[in-house]
Design a protein around this motif. Structure first.
Motif, mmCIF file in Angstrom:
data_model
loop_
_atom_site.group_PDB
_atom_site.id
_atom_site.type_symbol
_atom_site.label_atom_id
_atom_site.label_comp_id
_atom_site.label_asym_id
_atom_site.label_seq_id
_atom_site.Cartn_x
_atom_site.Cartn_y
_atom_site.Cartn_z
ATOM 1 N N THR A 216 -8.086 -12.115 2.018
ATOM 2 C CA THR A 216 -6.841 -12.460 1.319
ATOM 3 C C THR A 216 -5.759 -12.908 2.310
ATOM 4 O O THR A 216 -5.167 -13.989 2.127
ATOM 5 N N ILE B 99 5.810 -7.747 2.181
ATOM 6 C CA ILE B 99 6.118 -6.547 1.384
ATOM 7 C C ILE B 99 4.784 -5.938 0.966
ATOM 8 O O ILE B 99 4.021 -6.556 0.218
ATOM 9 N N ILE C 207 -5.867 -3.641 3.343
ATOM 10 C CA ILE C 207 -6.597 -4.881 3.047
ATOM 11 C C ILE C 207 -5.680 -6.105 2.946
ATOM 12 O O ILE C 207 -6.138 -7.222 3.096
ATOM 13 N N SER D 112 7.319 1.053 0.276
ATOM 14 C CA SER D 112 8.104 1.730 -0.769
ATOM 15 C C SER D 112 9.283 2.528 -0.205
ATOM 16 O O SER D 112 10.179 2.894 -0.955
ATOM 17 N N LYS D 113 9.277 2.805 1.086
ATOM 18 C CA LYS D 113 10.401 3.567 1.669
ATOM 19 C C LYS D 113 11.435 2.653 2.327
ATOM 20 O O LYS D 113 12.418 3.134 2.887
ATOM 21 N N LEU E 65 15.551 -3.286 0.119
ATOM 22 C CA LEU E 65 14.448 -4.249 0.246
ATOM 23 C C LEU E 65 14.919 -5.691 0.014
ATOM 24 O O LEU E 65 14.512 -6.606 0.742
ATOM 25 N N ASN F 90 -1.101 -8.733 -11.395
ATOM 26 C CA ASN F 90 -0.683 -7.665 -12.312
ATOM 27 C C ASN F 90 -0.740 -8.194 -13.738
ATOM 28 O O ASN F 90 -0.921 -9.379 -13.969
ATOM 29 N N GLY G 136 -5.343 -16.037 -5.297
ATOM 30 C CA GLY G 136 -6.638 -15.577 -5.836
ATOM 31 C C GLY G 136 -7.822 -16.452 -5.432
ATOM 32 O O GLY G 136 -8.774 -15.969 -4.817
#
Ligand code: NDP
Length: 284
Positions: free
Chosen positions: A140, A163, A168, A189-190, A194, A231, A262
């Motif tokens: 990817t 981000i 992977i 996430s921390k 952002l 998603n 993809g």
């Protein structure tokens, strides 16, 4: 209005180059083979495996599918991996993840021969990516690099923000951008504020796994925006991590979902398999 990066077209071009090379190898009596192992009945995994088989067909590789039942034991799976490691006609081995819960991905991956590990998940290959001395690129992130290249954007010296820090996608992505001399920031996430950090990016790669989270506030005017996310939105429709509608007028280039990153992932898997096959047969 930004230019949309056509992942399908770029991946078709990569696959065509592979097909031509595979054809030449066939003329020398060399055939390339990819073994794809799937355990259980996860519908998404079934689709991925089918797409990988189709891609093998397109480029002229032999594909060997091993569909094992959900209740396969670790011992049975390791025995298959061992057999494929030794099998001469198999140049690349791919074990479709995630495996059913009773099987440990790590144990299985660590038992694939590194020179057949075309997903580049084995620790030996991960280490090689770190030091920039690799045969296989992680699929990817390598696909993302091809997409950036297709825009003609120079990476050296650019602010690159990734981000996501998964093994992977996020981490190897950051490493590949660093190898191209990008100034790389990895967010997770921390990360505090952002949007402020992300909007510094000339090249922004979102690999978060949160539908449409990256809105225009996260994007610098004229940035190249690559959306790795896959998603489902509130209507069950496939979408990325980037809110395409709000970002498309701010970015210079943007990937759509579907049809962006993809298709590149599979094309890069084919590229790794060709590399493995050539090394295996001693072809330069
Ligand atoms: P992971 O869930 O393994 O990692 C997600 C990362 O995003 C983590 O590092 C996490 O931070 C970070 N994150 C989560 N929420 C936030 C937040 N609110 N703010 C900032 N960072 C956040 O996912 P993957 O890397 O495996 O995949 C990411 C996406 O890419 C998914 O949608 C997946 O489906 C897609 N994907 C697409 C592929 C393709 O071929 N197109 C291939 C592989 C993945 P922390 O580490 O702190 O938890």
């Amino acid at each position: 209005m930004s230019q949309i990066i056509d992942g399908k077209a770029v991946s078709a071009q990569v696959k065509e180059e592979i097909r031509l090379e595979t054809e030449k190898l066939k003329q020398q009596g060399i055939e390339i083979g990819l073994a794809v192992v799937i355990v259980g009945n996860d519908p998404a995994s079934q689709v991925y495996v089918r797409n990988k088989e189709k891609a093998c067909e397109t480029v002229g590789f032999n594909s060997y599918k091993y569909a094992l039942p959900e209740e396969t034991t670790e011992q049975e799976l390791l025995e298959l991996v061992d057999k494929l490691n030794k099998e001469d006609k198999v140049d690349g081995i791919l074990v479709q993840l995630p495996l059913p819960k009773h099987l440990d991905d790590k144990i299985i991956i660590n038992n694939i021969r590194p020179d057949k590990d075309v997903d580049a998940f084995h620790p030996v290959n991960v280490g090689k990516i770190m030091i920039g001395d690799y045969s296989f690129l992680p699929c990817t992130p390598a696909g993302v690099m091809e997409l950036i290249k297709s825009t003609g954007t120079e990476i050296a010296g650019k602010e690159c923000v990734v981000i996501g820090r998964s093994n992977i996608v996020g981490k190897p992505q950051a490493m590949l951008l660093l190898h191209q001399s990008g100034t790389v920031t990895i967010c997770h996430s921390k990360t505090k504020d952002l949007a402020k950090v992300a909007s510094r990016a000339d090249i922004l790669v979102a690999a978060v796994g949160r539908a449409k989270m990256i809105t225009a506030d996260y994007v610098k005017q004229g940035a190249v925006v690559i959306d790795v996310g896959m998603n489902r939105d509130e209507n069950g429709k496939l979408c990325g991590d980037v809110d395409f509608e709000s970002v498309k007028d701010k970015a210079s280039f943007i990937t759509p979902v579907p049809g962006g990153v993809g298709p590149m992932t599979i094309a890069m898997l084919m590229k790794n398999t060709l590399t493995a096959g050539k090394e295996h047969h001693g072809v330069k």
